[in-house]
Design an enzyme around this catalytic site. Structure first.
Site, PDB file in Angstrom:
ATOM      1  N   LYS A  82      37.493  26.988 -14.250  1.00 38.89           N
ATOM      2  CA  LYS A  82      37.049  25.619 -14.493  1.00 38.89           C
ATOM      3  C   LYS A  82      36.630  25.425 -15.943  1.00 38.89           C
ATOM      4  CE  LYS A  82      33.003  23.892 -13.898  1.00 38.89           C
ATOM      5  NZ  LYS A  82      31.687  23.450 -13.386  1.00 38.89           N
ATOM      6  N   HIS A 117      32.399  17.746  -7.554  1.00 37.36           N
ATOM      7  CA  HIS A 117      32.780  16.396  -7.134  1.00 37.36           C
ATOM      8  C   HIS A 117      34.280  16.278  -6.949  1.00 37.36           C
ATOM      9  CE1 HIS A 117      28.716  14.934  -7.734  1.00 37.36           C
ATOM     10  NE2 HIS A 117      28.715  15.428  -8.965  1.00 37.36           N
TER      11      HIS A 117
END
Length: 238
Positions: A146, A166
């Site tokens: 990420k 999210h």
């Protein structure tokens, strides 16, 4: 992969993109060209909110005008500068370790000796294949898929899509990601299914949707622009 899950069709992904675009617009954010800043900012963002992250980053830059100075500073001074961001003891060590590992673009034989700050450049990542950039970043201490995607996308607009909490939640509920997929699978899948050139838009609008509507607890499905397309809403009769 689970037999119940199949990769989404390209036209379904485009419809989701279009609905999100209608709700949130096309983000005006553009790649900023500061990869070391992005790398440090992403470390500071762990387990805190955006405000505390930004306060910690500004505190670090106020105390140390260059990344070379951060690299040479004692860990306790770095820790003091980033304390408002939380987890300062861990993050200060990690930032110093990362900066100590960045050696900059290889210099040809006979080239003049680099200035200290030049050795901390990651600008060369813009000019190499994305997998090469991912591999280099993920080899740095504590840097995962990420974080690497954040550096490549937000700094240079390269084809890589970060999947945070999210984005992962929204994409999984929509069936874009396999339930239970790990971080590397999530990032690879999201990158593959995102329309080329729209990586930043799709990531940011999924992020906004997760914050504003598709909450972890009690998602606001009745007011969701994606409700009719969402397997999660159908399964829960929402």
């Amino acid at each position: 992969m689970s037999a119940a899950w199949k990769p989404p069709r390209a036209d379904r992904v485009r419809r989701i993109r279009d609905h999100l675009r209608e709700a949130y617009g096309i983000p005006g954010q553009r790649p900023h060209g500061r990869p070391v800043d992005e790398l440090v900012l992403t470390v500071l963002s762990q387990s805190t909110n955006d405000r505390n992250r930004d306060v910690a980053f500004l505190g670090l830059r106020d105390r140390f005008p260059s990344w070379a100075e951060v690299r040479e500073a004692p860990v306790d001074e770095i820790e003091d500068a980033i304390r408002p961001g939380g987890l300062a003891p861990t993050k200060s060590r990690r930032i110093k370790e990362i900066l100590e590992c960045i050696t900059g673009e290889p210099r040809p034989a006979g080239a003049p000796e680099a200035e200290a700050e030049d050795t901390l450049s990651l600008d060369w990542l813009a000019d190499v294949p994305v997998p090469e950039g991912q591999a280099y970043l993920c080899a740095l201490p504590g840097v995962g898929r990420k974080t690497a995607a954040c550096v490549l996308l937000f700094s240079f607009g390269l084809r890589d899509v970060p999947v945070d909490t999210h984005v992962g939640r929204v994409a999984t509920r929509l069936g874009l990601l396999r339930e239970g997929a790990g971080s590397t699978e999530q990032a690879n899948t999201m990158t593959a299914l995102t329309p080329p050139g729209q990586e930043l838009e799709f990531h940011l609008n999924l992020l906004r949707h997760g914050r504003h509507t598709c909450h972890s607890q009690r998602p606001d499905c009745r007011n969701c622009v994606l409700r009719r397309m969402c397997p999660y809403a159908r399964a829960h009769n929402l």
